[in-house]
Design an enzyme around this catalytic site. Structure first.
Site, PDB file in Angstrom:
ATOM      1  N   LEU A 125     -10.625  48.711 -79.293  1.00  0.00           N
ATOM      2  CA  LEU A 125     -11.954  49.339 -79.015  1.00  0.00           C
ATOM      3  C   LEU A 125     -11.887  50.773 -79.271  1.00  0.00           C
ATOM      4  CD1 LEU A 125     -14.654  48.860 -77.485  1.00  0.00           C
ATOM      5  CD2 LEU A 125     -13.378  49.070 -75.227  1.00  0.00           C
ATOM      6  N   ILE A 337      12.275  62.594 -53.284  1.00  0.00           N
ATOM      7  CA  ILE A 337      13.178  62.083 -52.357  1.00  0.00           C
ATOM      8  C   ILE A 337      14.706  61.984 -53.180  1.00  0.00           C
ATOM      9  CG2 ILE A 337      13.937  59.814 -51.298  1.00  0.00           C
ATOM     10  CD1 ILE A 337      11.011  59.214 -50.972  1.00  0.00           C
ATOM     11  N   GLU A 363      -7.318  51.191 -70.629  1.00  0.00           N
ATOM     12  CA  GLU A 363      -8.149  49.928 -69.914  1.00  0.00           C
ATOM     13  C   GLU A 363      -9.267  50.616 -68.871  1.00  0.00           C
ATOM     14  OE1 GLU A 363      -6.962  46.200 -69.527  1.00  0.00           O
ATOM     15  OE2 GLU A 363      -5.204  46.324 -70.835  1.00  0.00           O
TER      16      GLU A 363
HETATM   17  N1  CAA Z   1     -19.448  42.670 -68.076  1.00  0.00           N
HETATM   18  C1  CAA Z   1     -20.275  42.190 -68.486  1.00  0.00           C
HETATM   19  N2  CAA Z   1     -21.421  42.812 -69.091  1.00  0.00           N
HETATM   20  C2  CAA Z   1     -20.981  44.076 -68.762  1.00  0.00           C
HETATM   21  C3  CAA Z   1     -19.959  44.841 -68.074  1.00  0.00           C
HETATM   22  C4  CAA Z   1     -19.320  43.571 -67.396  1.00  0.00           C
HETATM   23  N3  CAA Z   1     -18.013  43.961 -66.695  1.00  0.00           N
HETATM   24  N4  CAA Z   1     -20.267  45.983 -68.030  1.00  0.00           N
HETATM   25  C5  CAA Z   1     -21.315  46.493 -68.646  1.00  0.00           C
HETATM   26  N5  CAA Z   1     -21.861  45.094 -69.377  1.00  0.00           N
HETATM   27  C6  CAA Z   1     -23.083  45.183 -70.000  1.00  0.00           C
HETATM   28  C7  CAA Z   1     -24.341  45.597 -69.251  1.00  0.00           C
HETATM   29  O1  CAA Z   1     -24.698  44.999 -68.580  1.00  0.00           O
HETATM   30  C8  CAA Z   1     -25.110  46.159 -70.365  1.00  0.00           C
HETATM   31  O2  CAA Z   1     -25.803  45.202 -70.913  1.00  0.00           O
HETATM   32  P1  CAA Z   1     -27.583  45.191 -71.009  1.00  0.00           P
HETATM   33  O3  CAA Z   1     -27.855  46.165 -71.781  1.00  0.00           O
HETATM   34  O4  CAA Z   1     -27.994  43.949 -71.651  1.00  0.00           O
HETATM   35  O5  CAA Z   1     -27.807  45.244 -69.590  1.00  0.00           O
HETATM   36  C9  CAA Z   1     -23.998  46.855 -71.481  1.00  0.00           C
HETATM   37  O6  CAA Z   1     -22.949  46.165 -71.265  1.00  0.00           O
HETATM   38  C10 CAA Z   1     -23.953  48.075 -71.652  1.00  0.00           C
HETATM   39  O7  CAA Z   1     -23.597  48.640 -70.442  1.00  0.00           O
HETATM   40  P2  CAA Z   1     -23.837  50.164 -69.980  1.00  0.00           P
HETATM   41  O8  CAA Z   1     -25.250  50.414 -69.980  1.00  0.00           O
HETATM   42  O9  CAA Z   1     -23.287  49.890 -68.366  1.00  0.00           O
HETATM   43  O10 CAA Z   1     -23.152  51.032 -71.045  1.00  0.00           O
HETATM   44  P3  CAA Z   1     -22.651  52.383 -70.704  1.00  0.00           P
HETATM   45  O11 CAA Z   1     -22.543  53.068 -71.788  1.00  0.00           O
HETATM   46  O12 CAA Z   1     -23.052  53.160 -69.518  1.00  0.00           O
HETATM   47  O13 CAA Z   1     -20.965  52.210 -70.298  1.00  0.00           O
HETATM   48  C11 CAA Z   1     -18.830  51.737 -69.190  1.00  0.00           C
HETATM   49  C12 CAA Z   1     -20.389  51.255 -69.348  1.00  0.00           C
HETATM   50  C13 CAA Z   1     -18.467  50.902 -68.233  1.00  0.00           C
HETATM   51  C14 CAA Z   1     -18.752  53.128 -68.940  1.00  0.00           C
HETATM   52  C15 CAA Z   1     -18.145  51.420 -70.439  1.00  0.00           C
HETATM   53  O14 CAA Z   1     -18.438  51.969 -71.554  1.00  0.00           O
HETATM   54  C16 CAA Z   1     -16.503  51.376 -70.318  1.00  0.00           C
HETATM   55  O15 CAA Z   1     -15.947  50.383 -69.698  1.00  0.00           O
HETATM   56  N6  CAA Z   1     -15.811  52.400 -70.834  1.00  0.00           N
HETATM   57  C17 CAA Z   1     -14.662  52.416 -70.927  1.00  0.00           C
HETATM   58  C18 CAA Z   1     -13.742  51.819 -72.005  1.00  0.00           C
HETATM   59  C19 CAA Z   1     -12.598  51.289 -71.674  1.00  0.00           C
HETATM   60  O16 CAA Z   1     -11.924  50.775 -70.722  1.00  0.00           O
HETATM   61  N7  CAA Z   1     -11.731  51.493 -72.737  1.00  0.00           N
HETATM   62  C20 CAA Z   1     -10.324  51.152 -72.578  1.00  0.00           C
HETATM   63  C21 CAA Z   1      -9.810  50.809 -74.239  1.00  0.00           C
HETATM   64  S1  CAA Z   1      -9.042  49.402 -74.345  1.00  0.00           S
HETATM   65  C22 CAA Z   1      -7.437  49.767 -73.820  1.00  0.00           C
HETATM   66  O17 CAA Z   1      -7.131  50.691 -73.302  1.00  0.00           O
HETATM   67  C23 CAA Z   1      -6.462  48.566 -74.318  1.00  0.00           C
HETATM   68  C24 CAA Z   1      -5.190  48.969 -74.447  1.00  0.00           C
HETATM   69  O18 CAA Z   1      -4.726  48.904 -75.652  1.00  0.00           O
HETATM   70  C25 CAA Z   1      -4.119  49.082 -73.249  1.00  0.00           C
END
Ligand code: CAA
Length: 384
Positions: A125, A337, A363
């Site tokens: 992602l 510690i 994540e």
């Molecule tokens: N379940 C289902 N749908 C969801 C959701 C969830 N948990 N969270 C958001 N959505 C949906 C929303 O409902 C919205 O849909 P609609 O437009 O149809 O209503 C859509 O997704 C967009 O959501 P937002 O408007 O809330 O989007 P945003 O731009 O404000 O971002 C955020 C939301 C929570 C900040 C998100 O961008 C986020 O989680 N960012 C962090 C990303 C992340 O965790 N990256 C980690 C990388 S992976 C990794 O690290 C793996 C590894 O290798 C270890």
């Protein structure tokens, strides 16, 4: 309410504990020093069914619940947090997502191999300019009729070179914003797929973190997961479960550092007594144990909600937020510690401290978890 673990859960926890102590603890310092992937340990995790714990046996998974999964991750993280993230990504970001949203054909072709541990998976992602702001995907997927053409770069990919199957998020139609994002199953062998530079990291150095480059990668249409435009929701839903795994990893890191500290406090002497008999140390241990116990309750609650088909995004974010902060606090105290010994590699706690930091970042950073939690609270505010 019943706080007891079932016989089956205890068995899984004990199996994971003895496996981690016997197979992962030896050599963990050297692997950390040399950034060496725990290949033998991962092979054995596959044999034990730890790479597809929650996947249905129909697809060669263990058919276990999320509680079993977090118990196993905690035990493995107590010895080797790098092995734990390899396991966590394969289980919850790759196998769970494929089982929940993949087609029968995708599951037969890919999930069976991933859940059995024959192949490892990765979740792509993040990008150079899209970390927390995950909707800003620059990787493109042009619809060419029977296939998509993928171009772009992914960053900080766990299992970057060890994986064979990659779930890749890409923007198909920029005018639709996040509704134009799709997720594709990409094979390492596909033409134009390239594993980029390996990151030299502060912690979890045994796991391989790479950038991934996609140049005109031809991905068959049947490799898209879900309906057109489902990719961002797929990523969010998958991460909600993934965060429970990372919370369990953080819990394991904290528990591992705590157990070493408690033992050390009964062995090391200063001013004619065991250091644990000094209130300064005893109170540190009391605070560490209390925080760990609170984190454990949040992790188990999130896992229980998921197992009982109840909403869990807020609770998984809470578990990850709190457990990762506890991991950082507890490991810093563990080094304190241990004093001078804590600052050298042989005593393990400095590694736990370095490993803890990433649990506040990947994540979803702690700040992102607060966004998820606060949005959920405010959307429900009328019920308070
Ligand atoms: N379940 C289902 N749908 C969801 C959701 C969830 N948990 N969270 C958001 N959505 C949906 C929303 O409902 C919205 O849909 P609609 O437009 O149809 O209503 C859509 O997704 C967009 O959501 P937002 O408007 O809330 O989007 P945003 O731009 O404000 O971002 C955020 C939301 C929570 C900040 C998100 O961008 C986020 O989680 N960012 C962090 C990303 C992340 O965790 N990256 C980690 C990388 S992976 C990794 O690290 C793996 C590894 O290798 C270890």
């Amino acid at each position: 309410m019943n706080f007891n673990l079932s016989e089956e859960h205890l068995l899984i926890r004990d199996t994971a504990r003895s496996f981690a102590q016997k197979e992962l603890m030896p050599g963990v310092i050297e692997r950390d020093n040399n950034q060496q992937f725990p290949s033998d340990g991962v092979k054995k995790m596959a044999e034990l069914g730890f790479l597809g714990m929650m996947t249905s046996p129909n697809y060669k998974g263990g058919g276990m619940d999320t509680i079993s999964y977090v118990l196993a991750i905690e035990e493995i993280s107590k010895c080797d947090a790098s092995a734990a993230v390899i396991m966590s990504v394969n289980n919850s970001l790759v196998c769970w997502g494929l089982e929940e949203y993949g087609t029968d054909k995708q599951k037969t072709k890919y999930l069976t191999k991933l859940a059995s541990g024959e192949l490892l998976g990765a979740f792509c992602l993040s990008e150079p300019e899209a970390g927390s702001d995950a909707t800003s995907q620059k990787t493109t997927a042009i619809d060419m009729g029977d296939h998509y053409l993928l171009n772009g770069t992914k960053n900080w990919i766990t299992n970057g070179s060890s994986a064979s199957i990659y779930l890749v998020m890409a923007q198909t139609d920029v005018s639709k914003g996040h509704k134009g994002i799709n997720c594709f199953i990409v094979e390492k062998e596909m033409m134009g797929f390239q594993v980029g530079k390996k990151e030299d990291k502060l912690g979890i150095r045994g796991s391989d973190t790479h950038s991934i480059m996609l140049t005109d990668v031809k991905v068959p249409k049947e490799n898209r997961i879900g309906e057109d435009g489902f990719g961002f929701k797929f990523a969010m839903k998958t991460l909600s479960g993934g965060r429970i795994g990372i919370a369990a990893q953080a819990l394991g890191i904290a528990s591992g550092a705590f157990e070493l500290s408690a033992k050390y406090a009964t062995e090391r002497r200063s001013f004619n007594k065991k250091i644990g008999e000094h209130q300064a140390i005893a109170f540190k241990l009391a605070d560490m144990a209390t925080k760990i116990e609170a984190a454990r309750h949040l992790v188990l609650k999130a896992a229980w909600l998921k197992d009982n088909n109840q909403p869990y995004s807020k609770e998984s974010a809470m578990a990850k937020l709190y457990a990762s902060e506890v991991a950082m606090d507890v490991t810093i105290e563990a080094v304190q510690i241990h004093g001078g010994y804590g600052f050298v590699k042989e005593y393990h706690v400095e590694r736990f401290m370095r490993d803890a930091k990433i649990t506040q970042i990947y994540e979803g950073t702690s700040e992102i978890q607060r966004i998820v939690i606060s949005r959920d609270i405010l959307s429900q505010a009328e019920i308070y």
